[in-house]
Design a protein around this motif. Structure first.
Motif, PDB file in Angstrom:
ATOM      1  N   GLU A   1      -9.841   1.569   1.832  1.00 13.64           N
ATOM      2  CA  GLU A   1      -8.647   1.600   1.010  1.00 13.64           C
ATOM      3  C   GLU A   1      -7.433   2.126   1.797  1.00 13.64           C
ATOM      4  O   GLU A   1      -6.348   1.550   1.781  1.00 13.64           O
ATOM      5  CB  GLU A   1      -8.908   2.509  -0.188  1.00 13.64           C
ATOM      6  CG  GLU A   1      -7.915   2.269  -1.323  1.00 13.64           C
ATOM      7  CD  GLU A   1      -8.098   3.277  -2.443  1.00 13.64           C
ATOM      8  OE1 GLU A   1      -9.060   4.068  -2.383  1.00 13.64           O
ATOM      9  OE2 GLU A   1      -7.253   3.270  -3.347  1.00 13.64           O
ATOM     10  N   LYS A   2      -7.722   3.230   2.489  1.00 12.18           N
ATOM     11  CA  LYS A   2      -6.661   3.836   3.338  1.00 12.18           C
ATOM     12  C   LYS A   2      -6.107   2.812   4.337  1.00 12.18           C
ATOM     13  O   LYS A   2      -4.901   2.618   4.474  1.00 12.18           O
ATOM     14  CB  LYS A   2      -7.239   5.009   4.113  1.00 12.18           C
ATOM     15  CG  LYS A   2      -6.603   6.349   3.790  1.00 12.18           C
ATOM     16  CD  LYS A   2      -7.151   7.377   4.757  1.00 12.18           C
ATOM     17  CE  LYS A   2      -6.414   8.696   4.623  1.00 12.18           C
ATOM     18  NZ  LYS A   2      -6.959   9.712   5.558  1.00 12.18           N
ATOM     19  N   THR A   3      -7.054   2.161   4.997  1.00 15.57           N
ATOM     20  CA  THR A   3      -6.667   1.184   6.020  1.00 15.57           C
ATOM     21  C   THR A   3      -5.834   0.082   5.396  1.00 15.57           C
ATOM     22  O   THR A   3      -4.828  -0.363   5.972  1.00 15.57           O
ATOM     23  CB  THR A   3      -7.914   0.542   6.679  1.00 15.57           C
ATOM     24  OG1 THR A   3      -8.992   1.450   6.634  1.00 15.57           O
ATOM     25  CG2 THR A   3      -7.634   0.131   8.101  1.00 15.57           C
ATOM     26  N   MET A   4      -6.302  -0.338   4.165  1.00 14.33           N
ATOM     27  CA  MET A   4      -5.572  -1.366   3.448  1.00 14.33           C
ATOM     28  C   MET A   4      -4.134  -0.907   3.183  1.00 14.33           C
ATOM     29  O   MET A   4      -3.173  -1.658   3.380  1.00 14.33           O
ATOM     30  CB  MET A   4      -6.275  -1.687   2.112  1.00 14.33           C
ATOM     31  CG  MET A   4      -7.522  -2.507   2.248  1.00 14.33           C
ATOM     32  SD  MET A   4      -7.242  -4.111   3.003  1.00 14.33           S
ATOM     33  CE  MET A   4      -6.528  -4.967   1.592  1.00 14.33           C
ATOM     34  N   LYS A   5      -4.034   0.344   2.704  1.00 13.04           N
ATOM     35  CA  LYS A   5      -2.708   0.909   2.436  1.00 13.04           C
ATOM     36  C   LYS A   5      -1.835   0.899   3.698  1.00 13.04           C
ATOM     37  O   LYS A   5      -0.676   0.470   3.691  1.00 13.04           O
ATOM     38  CB  LYS A   5      -2.828   2.343   1.924  1.00 13.04           C
ATOM     39  CG  LYS A   5      -2.961   2.445   0.422  1.00 13.04           C
ATOM     40  CD  LYS A   5      -3.018   3.898  -0.015  1.00 13.04           C
ATOM     41  CE  LYS A   5      -3.245   4.014  -1.536  1.00 13.04           C
ATOM     42  NZ  LYS A   5      -3.430   5.426  -1.945  1.00 13.04           N
ATOM     43  N   GLU A   6      -2.454   1.400   4.772  1.00 14.79           N
ATOM     44  CA  GLU A   6      -1.702   1.446   6.045  1.00 14.79           C
ATOM     45  C   GLU A   6      -1.249   0.056   6.465  1.00 14.79           C
ATOM     46  O   GLU A   6      -0.103  -0.152   6.906  1.00 14.79           O
ATOM     47  CB  GLU A   6      -2.559   2.059   7.157  1.00 14.79           C
ATOM     48  CG  GLU A   6      -2.592   3.572   7.105  1.00 14.79           C
ATOM     49  CD  GLU A   6      -3.599   4.151   8.079  1.00 14.79           C
ATOM     50  OE1 GLU A   6      -4.128   3.405   8.914  1.00 14.79           O
ATOM     51  OE2 GLU A   6      -3.833   5.366   8.000  1.00 14.79           O
ATOM     52  N   LEU A   7      -2.203  -0.877   6.269  1.00 13.35           N
ATOM     53  CA  LEU A   7      -1.877  -2.269   6.613  1.00 13.35           C
ATOM     54  C   LEU A   7      -0.676  -2.753   5.811  1.00 13.35           C
ATOM     55  O   LEU A   7       0.251  -3.374   6.349  1.00 13.35           O
ATOM     56  CB  LEU A   7      -3.069  -3.170   6.314  1.00 13.35           C
ATOM     57  CG  LEU A   7      -3.982  -3.477   7.487  1.00 13.35           C
ATOM     58  CD1 LEU A   7      -5.253  -4.149   6.978  1.00 13.35           C
ATOM     59  CD2 LEU A   7      -3.274  -4.362   8.514  1.00 13.35           C
ATOM     60  N   HIS A   8      -0.749  -2.410   4.512  1.00 13.29           N
ATOM     61  CA  HIS A   8       0.336  -2.809   3.626  1.00 13.29           C
ATOM     62  C   HIS A   8       1.683  -2.240   4.103  1.00 13.29           C
ATOM     63  O   HIS A   8       2.687  -2.966   4.210  1.00 13.29           O
ATOM     64  CB  HIS A   8       0.032  -2.323   2.206  1.00 13.29           C
ATOM     65  CG  HIS A   8       1.045  -2.770   1.212  1.00 13.29           C
ATOM     66  ND1 HIS A   8       1.145  -4.095   0.805  1.00 13.29           N
ATOM     67  CD2 HIS A   8       2.009  -2.091   0.554  1.00 13.29           C
ATOM     68  CE1 HIS A   8       2.124  -4.189  -0.049  1.00 13.29           C
ATOM     69  NE2 HIS A   8       2.674  -2.969  -0.235  1.00 13.29           N
ATOM     70  N   SER A   9       1.611  -0.908   4.405  1.00 18.72           N
ATOM     71  CA  SER A   9       2.862  -0.270   4.867  1.00 18.72           C
ATOM     72  C   SER A   9       3.349  -0.901   6.175  1.00 18.72           C
ATOM     73  O   SER A   9       4.553  -1.140   6.384  1.00 18.72           O
ATOM     74  CB  SER A   9       2.674   1.240   5.057  1.00 18.72           C
ATOM     75  OG  SER A   9       1.783   1.496   6.105  1.00 18.72           O
ATOM     76  N   LEU A  10       2.388  -1.171   7.033  1.00 18.81           N
ATOM     77  CA  LEU A  10       2.741  -1.816   8.320  1.00 18.81           C
ATOM     78  C   LEU A  10       3.412  -3.162   8.071  1.00 18.81           C
ATOM     79  O   LEU A  10       4.434  -3.497   8.680  1.00 18.81           O
ATOM     80  CB  LEU A  10       1.489  -2.035   9.161  1.00 18.81           C
ATOM     81  CG  LEU A  10       1.092  -0.888  10.093  1.00 18.81           C
ATOM     82  CD1 LEU A  10      -0.302  -1.114  10.634  1.00 18.81           C
ATOM     83  CD2 LEU A  10       2.092  -0.754  11.241  1.00 18.81           C
ATOM     84  N   ARG A  11       2.807  -3.935   7.133  1.00 21.01           N
ATOM     85  CA  ARG A  11       3.366  -5.240   6.821  1.00 21.01           C
ATOM     86  C   ARG A  11       4.808  -5.093   6.320  1.00 21.01           C
ATOM     87  O   ARG A  11       5.700  -5.840   6.711  1.00 21.01           O
ATOM     88  CB  ARG A  11       2.519  -5.916   5.753  1.00 21.01           C
ATOM     89  CG  ARG A  11       2.914  -7.358   5.497  1.00 21.01           C
ATOM     90  CD  ARG A  11       1.991  -8.028   4.532  1.00 21.01           C
ATOM     91  NE  ARG A  11       0.683  -8.284   5.105  1.00 21.01           N
ATOM     92  CZ  ARG A  11      -0.409  -8.638   4.382  1.00 21.01           C
ATOM     93  NH1 ARG A  11      -0.348  -8.704   3.070  1.00 21.01           N
ATOM     94  NH2 ARG A  11      -1.538  -8.892   4.977  1.00 21.01           N
ATOM     95  N   GLN A  12       4.973  -4.052   5.492  1.00 19.68           N
ATOM     96  CA  GLN A  12       6.314  -3.799   4.960  1.00 19.68           C
ATOM     97  C   GLN A  12       7.314  -3.522   6.091  1.00 19.68           C
ATOM     98  O   GLN A  12       8.414  -4.101   6.137  1.00 19.68           O
ATOM     99  CB  GLN A  12       6.279  -2.612   3.994  1.00 19.68           C
ATOM    100  CG  GLN A  12       5.890  -3.036   2.600  1.00 19.68           C
ATOM    101  CD  GLN A  12       5.903  -1.868   1.626  1.00 19.68           C
ATOM    102  OE1 GLN A  12       5.738  -0.724   2.040  1.00 19.68           O
ATOM    103  NE2 GLN A  12       6.084  -2.161   0.346  1.00 19.68           N
ATOM    104  N   THR A  13       6.921  -2.610   6.999  1.00 16.23           N
ATOM    105  CA  THR A  13       7.821  -2.289   8.127  1.00 16.23           C
ATOM    106  C   THR A  13       8.132  -3.539   8.962  1.00 16.23           C
ATOM    107  O   THR A  13       9.294  -3.776   9.364  1.00 16.23           O
ATOM    108  CB  THR A  13       7.216  -1.232   9.068  1.00 16.23           C
ATOM    109  OG1 THR A  13       5.814  -1.146   8.866  1.00 16.23           O
ATOM    110  CG2 THR A  13       7.864   0.118   8.903  1.00 16.23           C
TER     111      THR A  13
END
Ligand SMILES: [Ca+2]
Length: 450
Positions: free
Chosen positions: A86-98
Protein backbone atom coordinates in the motif's frame (compact mmCIF):
# COMPACT_ATOMS: atom_id res chain seq x y z
CA UNK A 1 -16.23 -17.68 22.95
CA UNK A 2 -15.10 -16.14 19.74
CA UNK A 3 -12.76 -17.72 17.32
CA UNK A 4 -9.49 -15.75 16.72
CA UNK A 5 -9.81 -13.21 13.92
CA UNK A 6 -7.51 -15.04 11.61
CA UNK A 7 -9.57 -18.17 11.88
CA UNK A 8 -12.79 -16.32 11.25
CA UNK A 9 -11.27 -14.61 8.28
CA UNK A 10 -9.99 -17.88 6.93
CA UNK A 11 -13.42 -19.43 7.35
CA UNK A 12 -15.10 -16.56 5.55
CA UNK A 13 -12.58 -16.71 2.74
CA UNK A 14 -13.09 -20.38 2.39
CA UNK A 15 -16.78 -19.92 2.24
CA UNK A 16 -16.55 -17.15 -0.29
CA UNK A 17 -14.18 -19.06 -2.51
CA UNK A 18 -16.45 -22.04 -2.30
CA UNK A 19 -19.44 -19.96 -3.31
CA UNK A 20 -17.60 -18.43 -6.22
CA UNK A 21 -16.40 -21.82 -7.34
CA UNK A 22 -20.05 -23.07 -7.20
CA UNK A 23 -21.29 -20.19 -9.29
CA UNK A 24 -18.58 -20.62 -11.86
CA UNK A 25 -19.26 -24.33 -12.03
CA UNK A 26 -22.98 -23.81 -12.51
CA UNK A 27 -22.53 -21.27 -15.25
CA UNK A 28 -19.95 -23.34 -17.11
CA UNK A 29 -22.06 -26.50 -17.07
CA UNK A 30 -25.24 -24.70 -18.11
CA UNK A 31 -27.15 -26.02 -15.18
CA UNK A 32 -28.11 -22.62 -13.96
CA UNK A 33 -31.69 -23.23 -15.11
CA UNK A 34 -31.93 -26.19 -12.82
CA UNK A 35 -30.65 -24.18 -10.06
CA UNK A 36 -33.26 -21.62 -10.83
CA UNK A 37 -35.97 -24.17 -10.70
CA UNK A 38 -35.02 -25.89 -7.69
CA UNK A 39 -32.93 -23.06 -6.33
CA UNK A 40 -29.72 -24.32 -5.01
CA UNK A 41 -30.55 -27.99 -4.53
CA UNK A 42 -27.55 -28.53 -2.52
CA UNK A 43 -28.91 -25.74 -0.52
CA UNK A 44 -29.42 -27.92 2.45
CA UNK A 45 -25.76 -28.53 2.90
CA UNK A 46 -24.95 -25.08 1.73
CA UNK A 47 -27.74 -23.14 3.23
CA UNK A 48 -25.08 -20.95 4.89
CA UNK A 49 -23.71 -19.73 1.46
CA UNK A 50 -24.95 -16.20 1.13
CA UNK A 51 -24.19 -16.02 -2.59
CA UNK A 52 -27.34 -15.86 -4.67
CA UNK A 53 -27.51 -16.11 -8.48
CA UNK A 54 -30.76 -15.46 -10.27
CA UNK A 55 -32.07 -13.71 -13.39
CA UNK A 56 -32.54 -10.02 -12.98
CA UNK A 57 -36.14 -10.21 -14.41
CA UNK A 58 -38.73 -12.75 -15.55
CA UNK A 59 -37.34 -14.53 -18.54
CA UNK A 60 -38.75 -16.96 -21.17
CA UNK A 61 -37.26 -20.31 -21.98
CA UNK A 62 -35.36 -19.35 -25.18
CA UNK A 63 -34.36 -15.86 -24.15
CA UNK A 64 -30.96 -14.71 -23.18
CA UNK A 65 -31.46 -13.23 -19.82
CA UNK A 66 -29.26 -11.13 -17.65
CA UNK A 67 -28.36 -12.71 -14.33
CA UNK A 68 -27.78 -11.06 -11.06
CA UNK A 69 -25.21 -12.19 -8.49
CA UNK A 70 -25.62 -11.03 -4.96
CA UNK A 71 -22.62 -11.18 -2.74
CA UNK A 72 -22.54 -10.39 0.94
CA UNK A 73 -20.29 -7.66 2.27
CA UNK A 74 -16.70 -8.89 2.26
CA UNK A 75 -13.91 -7.86 4.62
CA UNK A 76 -10.49 -9.12 3.86
CA UNK A 77 -7.69 -8.83 6.36
CA UNK A 78 -4.39 -8.40 4.58
CA UNK A 79 -1.05 -9.45 5.96
CA UNK A 80 1.49 -6.87 7.09
CA UNK A 81 3.36 -7.13 3.82
CA UNK A 82 0.31 -5.73 2.08
CA UNK A 83 0.78 -2.54 4.09
CA UNK A 84 4.21 -2.18 2.46
CA UNK A 85 2.51 -2.68 -0.86
CA UNK A 86 0.00 0.00 0.00
CA UNK A 87 2.81 2.35 0.99
CA UNK A 88 4.62 1.67 -2.25
CA UNK A 89 1.40 2.26 -4.14
CA UNK A 90 0.99 5.59 -2.36
CA UNK A 91 4.57 6.57 -3.10
CA UNK A 92 4.06 5.56 -6.69
CA UNK A 93 0.97 7.70 -6.83
CA UNK A 94 2.81 10.68 -5.37
CA UNK A 95 5.68 10.11 -7.77
CA UNK A 96 3.25 10.01 -10.68
CA UNK A 97 1.79 13.27 -9.45
CA UNK A 98 5.20 14.96 -9.27
CA UNK A 99 6.05 13.64 -12.72
CA UNK A 100 2.81 15.03 -14.04
CA UNK A 101 3.49 18.36 -12.38
CA UNK A 102 6.94 18.47 -13.86
CA UNK A 103 5.54 17.59 -17.25
CA UNK A 104 3.04 20.38 -17.08
CA UNK A 105 5.67 22.87 -15.92
CA UNK A 106 7.94 21.78 -18.74
CA UNK A 107 5.16 22.33 -21.19
CA UNK A 108 4.60 25.80 -19.77
CA UNK A 109 8.30 26.53 -20.05
CA UNK A 110 8.35 25.46 -23.65
CA UNK A 111 5.32 27.55 -24.48
CA UNK A 112 6.86 30.60 -22.79
CA UNK A 113 10.11 30.13 -24.62
CA UNK A 114 8.27 29.91 -27.94
CA UNK A 115 6.35 33.05 -27.08
CA UNK A 116 9.59 34.94 -26.24
CA UNK A 117 11.19 33.86 -29.47
CA UNK A 118 8.15 34.91 -31.44
CA UNK A 119 8.12 38.31 -29.71
CA UNK A 120 11.85 38.88 -30.28
CA UNK A 121 11.58 38.00 -33.93
CA UNK A 122 8.50 40.12 -34.44
CA UNK A 123 9.34 43.15 -32.28
CA UNK A 124 13.11 43.30 -32.89
CA UNK A 125 15.49 45.04 -30.51
CA UNK A 126 14.03 47.01 -27.61
CA UNK A 127 12.77 46.23 -24.11
CA UNK A 128 9.61 44.09 -23.80
CA UNK A 129 7.12 45.83 -21.48
CA UNK A 130 5.02 42.69 -20.89
CA UNK A 131 8.03 40.77 -19.64
CA UNK A 132 8.33 43.02 -16.58
CA UNK A 133 5.68 40.93 -14.87
CA UNK A 134 7.65 37.75 -15.20
CA UNK A 135 10.69 38.25 -12.94
CA UNK A 136 13.52 35.92 -13.82
CA UNK A 137 12.24 35.20 -17.29
CA UNK A 138 12.23 38.89 -18.10
CA UNK A 139 15.76 39.22 -16.72
CA UNK A 140 16.89 36.29 -18.84
CA UNK A 141 15.23 37.70 -21.93
CA UNK A 142 16.72 41.17 -21.30
CA UNK A 143 20.19 39.71 -20.90
CA UNK A 144 19.72 37.71 -24.09
CA UNK A 145 18.41 40.83 -25.69
CA UNK A 146 21.46 42.84 -24.53
CA UNK A 147 23.66 40.15 -25.91
CA UNK A 148 21.85 40.32 -29.20
CA UNK A 149 22.18 44.12 -29.27
CA UNK A 150 25.86 43.80 -28.58
CA UNK A 151 26.17 41.19 -31.28
CA UNK A 152 24.32 43.41 -33.73
CA UNK A 153 26.53 46.35 -32.81
CA UNK A 154 29.65 44.28 -33.22
CA UNK A 155 28.54 42.91 -36.56
CA UNK A 156 27.68 46.41 -37.78
CA UNK A 157 31.02 47.79 -36.58
CA UNK A 158 32.74 44.86 -38.29
CA UNK A 159 30.86 45.69 -41.48
CA UNK A 160 31.95 49.34 -41.17
CA UNK A 161 35.53 48.30 -40.59
CA UNK A 162 35.42 46.10 -43.66
CA UNK A 163 33.98 48.97 -45.69
CA UNK A 164 36.73 51.29 -44.43
CA UNK A 165 39.39 48.72 -45.23
CA UNK A 166 38.00 48.34 -48.74
CA UNK A 167 37.94 52.09 -49.29
CA UNK A 168 41.47 52.42 -47.91
CA UNK A 169 42.66 49.67 -50.19
CA UNK A 170 41.12 51.49 -53.11
CA UNK A 171 42.80 54.72 -52.06
CA UNK A 172 46.16 53.02 -51.65
CA UNK A 173 45.84 51.54 -55.12
CA UNK A 174 44.90 54.94 -56.50
CA UNK A 175 47.79 56.61 -54.67
CA UNK A 176 50.34 54.11 -55.89
CA UNK A 177 49.00 54.46 -59.41
CA UNK A 178 49.15 58.24 -59.09
CA UNK A 179 52.69 58.10 -57.75
CA UNK A 180 53.81 55.86 -60.56
CA UNK A 181 52.14 58.17 -63.05
CA UNK A 182 53.80 61.20 -61.46
CA UNK A 183 57.22 59.55 -61.54
CA UNK A 184 56.73 58.57 -65.14
CA UNK A 185 55.62 62.08 -66.03
CA UNK A 186 58.61 63.58 -64.22
CA UNK A 187 61.02 61.25 -65.95
CA UNK A 188 59.41 62.02 -69.31
CA UNK A 189 59.70 65.76 -68.62
CA UNK A 190 63.34 65.49 -67.62
CA UNK A 191 64.15 63.36 -70.63
CA UNK A 192 62.39 65.91 -72.86
CA UNK A 193 64.34 68.76 -71.27
CA UNK A 194 67.59 66.87 -71.65
CA UNK A 195 66.89 66.06 -75.27
CA UNK A 196 66.05 69.71 -75.83
CA UNK A 197 69.31 70.83 -74.25
CA UNK A 198 71.27 68.25 -76.20
CA UNK A 199 69.67 69.21 -79.50
CA UNK A 200 70.21 72.93 -78.84
CA UNK A 201 73.85 72.29 -77.97
CA UNK A 202 74.19 70.15 -81.05
CA UNK A 203 72.76 72.87 -83.28
CA UNK A 204 74.96 75.50 -81.59
CA UNK A 205 78.11 73.44 -82.06
CA UNK A 206 77.34 72.50 -85.65
CA UNK A 207 76.43 76.02 -86.77
CA UNK A 208 77.56 78.79 -84.42
CA UNK A 209 81.05 77.68 -83.39
CA UNK A 210 83.02 79.06 -86.40
CA UNK A 211 81.15 82.38 -86.10
CA UNK A 212 82.25 82.72 -82.47
CA UNK A 213 85.91 81.97 -83.15
CA UNK A 214 86.54 84.62 -85.80
CA UNK A 215 85.74 87.69 -83.66
CA UNK A 216 87.84 86.21 -80.84
CA UNK A 217 90.88 86.60 -83.06
CA UNK A 218 90.31 90.31 -83.19
CA UNK A 219 89.24 90.90 -79.60
CA UNK A 220 91.91 88.80 -77.85
CA UNK A 221 94.91 87.63 -79.92
CA UNK A 222 96.03 84.25 -78.73
CA UNK A 223 99.58 84.61 -80.01
CA UNK A 224 101.70 86.88 -82.23
CA UNK A 225 100.33 85.44 -85.45
CA UNK A 226 96.95 87.02 -84.64
CA UNK A 227 98.59 90.45 -84.63
CA UNK A 228 100.00 89.71 -88.03
CA UNK A 229 96.43 89.17 -89.26
CA UNK A 230 95.63 92.68 -87.99
CA UNK A 231 98.53 93.88 -90.15
CA UNK A 232 100.69 94.80 -87.20
CA UNK A 233 104.06 94.15 -88.75
CA UNK A 234 106.52 95.59 -86.21
CA UNK A 235 108.63 93.53 -83.82
CA UNK A 236 107.85 94.20 -80.22
CA UNK A 237 105.99 93.29 -77.06
CA UNK A 238 102.32 92.33 -77.46
CA UNK A 239 99.62 91.01 -75.21
CA UNK A 240 98.32 87.55 -75.93
CA UNK A 241 95.50 85.47 -74.45
CA UNK A 242 96.01 81.88 -75.51
CA UNK A 243 93.38 80.71 -72.98
CA UNK A 244 90.82 83.28 -71.67
CA UNK A 245 90.54 81.34 -68.40
CA UNK A 246 94.26 81.84 -67.71
CA UNK A 247 94.63 85.54 -68.32
CA UNK A 248 96.65 87.71 -70.68
CA UNK A 249 100.41 88.18 -70.69
CA UNK A 250 103.14 89.99 -72.58
CA UNK A 251 105.17 88.28 -75.26
CA UNK A 252 107.82 89.42 -77.69
CA UNK A 253 106.64 89.08 -81.27
CA UNK A 254 109.01 88.64 -84.16
CA UNK A 255 106.90 90.06 -86.96
CA UNK A 256 109.67 90.42 -89.50
CA UNK A 257 111.80 87.27 -89.68
CA UNK A 258 110.74 84.35 -91.88
CA UNK A 259 107.21 85.57 -92.57
CA UNK A 260 106.63 87.04 -89.10
CA UNK A 261 103.95 86.04 -86.61
CA UNK A 262 106.48 84.41 -84.31
CA UNK A 263 105.97 84.30 -80.58
CA UNK A 264 109.40 84.19 -78.94
CA UNK A 265 109.64 81.81 -75.97
CA UNK A 266 113.35 82.10 -75.31
CA UNK A 267 116.03 84.58 -76.32
CA UNK A 268 119.68 84.95 -75.43
CA UNK A 269 122.18 87.31 -76.97
CA UNK A 270 124.44 88.81 -74.26
CA UNK A 271 124.41 86.56 -71.18
CA UNK A 272 122.86 89.21 -68.97
CA UNK A 273 120.35 86.74 -67.51
CA UNK A 274 121.32 83.58 -65.68
CA UNK A 275 119.49 80.44 -66.74
CA UNK A 276 120.61 78.47 -63.71
CA UNK A 277 117.12 78.68 -62.19
CA UNK A 278 114.63 76.80 -60.04
CA UNK A 279 111.55 74.87 -61.06
CA UNK A 280 109.30 77.75 -59.99
CA UNK A 281 111.31 80.27 -62.03
CA UNK A 282 111.14 78.09 -65.12
CA UNK A 283 107.45 77.60 -64.46
CA UNK A 284 106.63 81.33 -64.30
CA UNK A 285 109.37 82.58 -66.58
CA UNK A 286 112.23 84.96 -65.93
CA UNK A 287 114.02 87.84 -67.58
CA UNK A 288 112.33 90.49 -69.69
CA UNK A 289 110.65 89.66 -72.98
CA UNK A 290 112.41 92.59 -74.65
CA UNK A 291 115.80 91.25 -73.43
CA UNK A 292 117.02 87.79 -72.47
CA UNK A 293 114.29 85.61 -71.02
CA UNK A 294 112.53 82.36 -70.60
CA UNK A 295 108.81 82.93 -71.22
CA UNK A 296 107.76 80.31 -68.66
CA UNK A 297 106.64 76.72 -68.92
CA UNK A 298 103.00 77.48 -68.04
CA UNK A 299 102.76 80.12 -70.80
CA UNK A 300 104.49 77.86 -73.31
CA UNK A 301 102.03 75.14 -72.40
CA UNK A 302 99.05 77.48 -72.93
CA UNK A 303 100.36 78.74 -76.26
CA UNK A 304 101.10 75.30 -77.63
CA UNK A 305 97.78 74.01 -76.32
CA UNK A 306 95.75 76.78 -77.99
CA UNK A 307 96.97 75.93 -81.47
CA UNK A 308 99.16 73.41 -83.23
CA UNK A 309 102.53 75.14 -83.17
CA UNK A 310 105.76 74.82 -85.05
CA UNK A 311 109.09 75.58 -83.38
CA UNK A 312 111.92 77.49 -84.96
CA UNK A 313 115.36 77.64 -83.33
CA UNK A 314 117.83 80.25 -84.51
CA UNK A 315 121.50 79.83 -83.58
CA UNK A 316 124.53 82.00 -84.31
CA UNK A 317 128.08 81.47 -83.14
CA UNK A 318 130.75 84.02 -82.58
CA UNK A 319 132.12 83.33 -86.02
CA UNK A 320 128.93 84.62 -87.52
CA UNK A 321 127.63 81.24 -88.58
CA UNK A 322 123.86 81.18 -88.48
CA UNK A 323 121.86 77.99 -88.61
CA UNK A 324 118.33 77.02 -87.82
CA UNK A 325 116.29 74.00 -86.83
CA UNK A 326 112.59 73.85 -87.52
CA UNK A 327 110.09 71.38 -86.05
CA UNK A 328 106.63 70.99 -87.52
CA UNK A 329 105.19 69.93 -84.21
CA UNK A 330 105.92 71.37 -80.80
CA UNK A 331 103.94 70.92 -77.63
CA UNK A 332 104.72 71.31 -73.94
CA UNK A 333 102.29 69.62 -71.53
CA UNK A 334 101.16 71.06 -68.18
CA UNK A 335 102.97 71.07 -64.86
CA UNK A 336 101.06 68.00 -63.66
CA UNK A 337 102.71 66.10 -66.54
CA UNK A 338 106.04 67.80 -65.69
CA UNK A 339 106.04 69.90 -68.88
CA UNK A 340 106.80 66.92 -71.05
CA UNK A 341 108.14 67.87 -74.50
CA UNK A 342 106.59 66.68 -77.74
CA UNK A 343 108.68 67.67 -80.75
CA UNK A 344 108.90 66.22 -84.22
CA UNK A 345 109.16 67.04 -87.93
CA UNK A 346 112.66 68.45 -88.15
CA UNK A 347 113.88 70.52 -91.05
CA UNK A 348 116.71 73.07 -91.19
CA UNK A 349 120.47 73.53 -91.27
CA UNK A 350 121.55 73.16 -87.64
CA UNK A 351 120.77 69.47 -87.51
CA UNK A 352 118.22 67.60 -85.40
CA UNK A 353 120.00 67.75 -82.08
CA UNK A 354 116.79 67.08 -80.18
CA UNK A 355 116.69 63.59 -81.72
CA UNK A 356 120.42 63.00 -81.78
CA UNK A 357 120.45 59.25 -81.27
CA UNK A 358 118.73 56.43 -79.47
CA UNK A 359 120.57 57.33 -76.29
CA UNK A 360 120.22 61.10 -76.72
CA UNK A 361 116.65 61.98 -77.51
CA UNK A 362 114.83 64.93 -75.93
CA UNK A 363 111.44 64.13 -77.38
CA UNK A 364 108.90 62.98 -74.77
CA UNK A 365 111.22 63.94 -71.89
CA UNK A 366 110.13 65.72 -68.72
CA UNK A 367 111.45 69.10 -67.71
CA UNK A 368 114.26 69.04 -65.17
CA UNK A 369 115.66 71.93 -63.13
CA UNK A 370 118.59 71.92 -60.67
CA UNK A 371 116.05 71.59 -57.87
CA UNK A 372 113.80 69.03 -59.59
CA UNK A 373 115.12 65.84 -61.14
CA UNK A 374 112.83 64.42 -63.79
CA UNK A 375 115.60 63.23 -66.11
CA UNK A 376 116.64 59.79 -67.32
CA UNK A 377 119.98 59.85 -65.56
CA UNK A 378 119.66 57.54 -62.56
CA UNK A 379 122.65 58.61 -60.46
CA UNK A 380 122.28 62.38 -60.60
CA UNK A 381 120.43 65.51 -61.72
CA UNK A 382 121.39 66.65 -65.21
CA UNK A 383 119.90 70.08 -64.49
CA UNK A 384 122.14 70.55 -61.49
CA UNK A 385 125.15 69.19 -63.32
CA UNK A 386 124.71 71.52 -66.29
CA UNK A 387 123.26 74.44 -64.33
CA UNK A 388 120.11 74.55 -66.54
CA UNK A 389 116.45 73.81 -66.87
CA UNK A 390 115.75 71.57 -69.86
CA UNK A 391 114.08 68.45 -71.18
CA UNK A 392 117.06 66.35 -70.18
CA UNK A 393 117.52 62.77 -71.25
CA UNK A 394 120.59 61.17 -69.63
CA UNK A 395 121.70 63.78 -70.12
CA UNK A 396 121.70 65.72 -73.40
CA UNK A 397 122.57 66.33 -77.03
CA UNK A 398 121.15 69.84 -76.90
CA UNK A 399 120.85 72.37 -74.09
CA UNK A 400 119.81 75.85 -75.14
CA UNK A 401 119.48 77.02 -71.51
CA UNK A 402 123.11 76.33 -70.63
CA UNK A 403 125.52 78.92 -69.40
CA UNK A 404 126.19 81.83 -71.68
CA UNK A 405 129.84 81.93 -72.48
CA UNK A 406 131.26 84.93 -74.24
CA UNK A 407 134.11 82.90 -75.55
CA UNK A 408 135.31 79.33 -75.91
CA UNK A 409 135.77 77.47 -72.66
CA UNK A 410 137.18 74.20 -71.32
CA UNK A 411 135.88 71.59 -68.83
CA UNK A 412 132.28 70.56 -68.30
CA UNK A 413 130.21 71.26 -71.36
CA UNK A 414 127.68 73.38 -69.50
CA UNK A 415 127.38 76.18 -72.05
CA UNK A 416 124.65 76.64 -74.66
CA UNK A 417 124.90 73.48 -76.69
CA UNK A 418 123.60 72.11 -79.95
CA UNK A 419 125.00 68.68 -80.60
CA UNK A 420 124.58 68.74 -84.40
CA UNK A 421 126.26 72.08 -84.97
CA UNK A 422 128.24 71.79 -88.22
CA UNK A 423 131.60 73.04 -86.94
CA UNK A 424 131.42 70.85 -83.80
CA UNK A 425 133.21 67.99 -85.62
CA UNK A 426 136.30 70.11 -85.70
CA UNK A 427 136.30 70.19 -81.90
CA UNK A 428 138.96 68.00 -80.24
CA UNK A 429 138.35 66.31 -76.89
CA UNK A 430 140.97 68.32 -75.10
CA UNK A 431 140.24 71.57 -76.85
CA UNK A 432 137.81 74.44 -76.20
CA UNK A 433 134.03 74.03 -76.26
CA UNK A 434 131.75 75.45 -78.93
CA UNK A 435 130.05 78.70 -77.90
CA UNK A 436 126.98 80.54 -79.26
CA UNK A 437 126.38 84.22 -79.54
CA UNK A 438 122.64 84.20 -79.98
CA UNK A 439 119.89 81.68 -79.42
CA UNK A 440 116.23 82.22 -80.17
CA UNK A 441 113.33 79.84 -79.74
CA UNK A 442 110.02 80.93 -81.29
CA UNK A 443 106.72 79.37 -82.18
CA UNK A 444 104.01 80.01 -84.71
CA UNK A 445 100.77 78.27 -85.60
CA UNK A 446 101.15 75.47 -88.07
CA UNK A 447 98.23 76.90 -90.07
CA UNK A 448 99.83 80.29 -90.59
CA UNK A 449 99.68 82.20 -93.82
CA UNK A 450 101.91 85.28 -93.85
CA1 LIG B 1 118.30 61.93 -62.51
Amino acid sequence: LQKPISAVVLDNMRLALLCVFKVVLLVSTGRIGDAEEGGLKEGKGSAACPVKLRPSAHCEEEEDCPYQVTLPPLTIQMPKKFKMLEKTMKELHSLRQTVNKLKSSCLECKQQADQILQKDSSEGPGPDPTSNEQGNKSQQSTSIHDMQIKLNKMSSSLKNARKEINSLQGRIEELSLLNMKNVEAMVDKKVKNLTGVVSSLDSKCSSACPVITSPQFIIAPRDCSDYNVLEEKKNGVYKVTPDPKNGTFDVYCDMESFGGGWTVIQHRFNGSVSFNRTWAEYKNGFGAVQGEFWLGNDKIHLLTKAKDMILRIELEDFEGVREYAKYEQFYVSNEYLRYRLSVSGYSGTAGDALHFSKNYNHDQKFFTTPDKDNDMYPSGNCGAYYGSGWWFDACMSANLNGKYYHKKYKGIRNGIFWGTWPTLSDEHPSSYRQVFKTVKMMIRPKKYAP
